[in-house]
Design a protein around this motif. Structure first.
Motif, PDB file in Angstrom:
ATOM      1  N   TYR A  43      32.052  28.037  43.657  1.00 64.27           N
ATOM      2  CA  TYR A  43      32.772  27.130  44.549  1.00 64.27           C
ATOM      3  C   TYR A  43      33.893  26.444  43.764  1.00 64.27           C
ATOM      4  N   PRO A  44      35.070  27.051  43.661  1.00 65.07           N
ATOM      5  CA  PRO A  44      36.171  26.373  42.957  1.00 65.07           C
ATOM      6  C   PRO A  44      36.552  25.080  43.668  1.00 65.07           C
ATOM      7  N   ASP A  45      37.149  24.156  42.927  1.00 62.91           N
ATOM      8  CA  ASP A  45      37.553  22.887  43.531  1.00 62.91           C
ATOM      9  C   ASP A  45      38.634  23.083  44.589  1.00 62.91           C
ATOM     10  N   VAL A  46      39.606  23.942  44.314  1.00 66.41           N
ATOM     11  CA  VAL A  46      40.668  24.246  45.279  1.00 66.41           C
ATOM     12  C   VAL A  46      40.975  25.743  45.187  1.00 66.41           C
ATOM     13  N   ILE A  47      41.130  26.372  46.344  1.00 62.36           N
ATOM     14  CA  ILE A  47      41.518  27.793  46.419  1.00 62.36           C
ATOM     15  C   ILE A  47      42.665  27.900  47.416  1.00 62.36           C
ATOM     16  N   VAL A  48      43.664  28.705  47.077  1.00 64.25           N
ATOM     17  CA  VAL A  48      44.709  29.067  48.031  1.00 64.25           C
ATOM     18  C   VAL A  48      44.628  30.575  48.224  1.00 64.25           C
ATOM     19  N   THR A  49      44.624  30.994  49.485  1.00 60.55           N
ATOM     20  CA  THR A  49      44.679  32.419  49.785  1.00 60.55           C
ATOM     21  C   THR A  49      45.731  32.670  50.856  1.00 60.55           C
ATOM     22  N   CYS A  50      46.404  33.793  50.718  1.00 62.28           N
ATOM     23  CA  CYS A  50      47.391  34.237  51.705  1.00 62.28           C
ATOM     24  C   CYS A  50      47.001  35.615  52.225  1.00 62.28           C
ATOM     25  N   ASP A  51      45.843  36.087  51.809  1.00 65.48           N
ATOM     26  CA  ASP A  51      45.398  37.442  52.094  1.00 65.48           C
ATOM     27  C   ASP A  51      44.909  37.581  53.538  1.00 65.48           C
ATOM     28  N   ASN A  52      45.398  38.593  54.237  1.00 61.55           N
ATOM     29  CA  ASN A  52      45.018  38.807  55.640  1.00 61.55           C
ATOM     30  C   ASN A  52      43.526  39.007  55.816  1.00 61.55           C
ATOM     31  N   ASP A  53      42.866  39.687  54.873  1.00 57.69           N
ATOM     32  CA  ASP A  53      41.416  39.865  54.973  1.00 57.69           C
ATOM     33  C   ASP A  53      40.693  38.526  54.886  1.00 57.69           C
ATOM     34  N   ASP A  54      41.143  37.646  54.002  1.00 53.55           N
ATOM     35  CA  ASP A  54      40.533  36.320  53.888  1.00 53.55           C
ATOM     36  C   ASP A  54      40.815  35.467  55.125  1.00 53.55           C
ATOM     37  N   LEU A  55      41.966  35.666  55.748  1.00 49.49           N
ATOM     38  CA  LEU A  55      42.386  34.830  56.871  1.00 49.49           C
ATOM     39  C   LEU A  55      41.952  35.359  58.235  1.00 49.49           C
TER      40      LEU A  55
END
Length: 192
Positions: A83-95
């Protein structure tokens, strides 16, 4: 690992998921071992809040989402989750499914250092994070002093930068924006 291991048994991934759901608590999962996560401080929480808000401000226009420490990150399928403190994702699979609880393709990961997690964040997590093909930036933010370290993946190399004064700016060159150190270390954090 910066957390206390449950020594009662070795868990399969499905048992780990069931265990987390039954306890309604967060735990890292490391090759069959389940680790209770330590609680954070007010300063830790302030830095998570400010860094996630700043990243969200710049990256929401790029169809990215910024998440705090409520979502798991898969580092090795069915074997290693954190569980990272902050994650940024732009990935279509993640979204694609906003009910999902696991991110697999982060763009940015931020960890706020504490006495109990610093070695884990600097060594084990960093090793796995920098192997993620999607990751461009890994930030380690001290809560004891004004100090941010950044690992930037550029093609086949990793560049390291360190920032220690509020006037400095972190350059997210690959994403086209900069963040002032003073904006991450809010006035309340800098004065402590």
């Amino acid at each position: 690992m910066g957390a206390t291991a449950r020594k009662d048994k070795s868990y399969s991934f499905s048992e780990y998921i069931e265990f987390e759901q039954s306890t309604n608590e967060k735990h890292d999962f490391y090759y069959g071992e389940v680790y209770n996560l330590a609680g954070g401080t007010i300063r830790h929480s302030q830095i998570i809040f400010s860094s996630s808000n700043i990243l969200h401000k710049f990256l929401t226009k790029k169809n990215c989402i910024t998440l705090t420490n409520d979502v798991k990150l898969e580092l090795d399928k069915d074997q290693f989750y954190v569980y990272p403190d902050v994650i940024v994702t732009c990935d279509n699979d993640d979204l694609s499914d906003n009910t999902e609880t696991i991110i697999k393709n982060p763009l940015i990961i931020v960890e706020i250092l504490s006495d109990s997690t610093e070695l884990y964040d600097r060594n084990i997590k960093k090793h796995y994070y920098l192997k993620l093909p999607s990751l461009k930036y890994y930030l380690l933010i001290s809560q004891k002093e004004t100090r941010i370290e950044m690992y930037e993946k550029i093609e086949n190399r990793i560049e390291y930068s360190s920032y220690e004064t509020p006037e400095q700016e972190i350059n997210f060159q690959q994403l086209g924006f900069k963040i002032k150190i003073a904006d991450i270390y809010t006035k309340q954090v800098l004065n402590k």
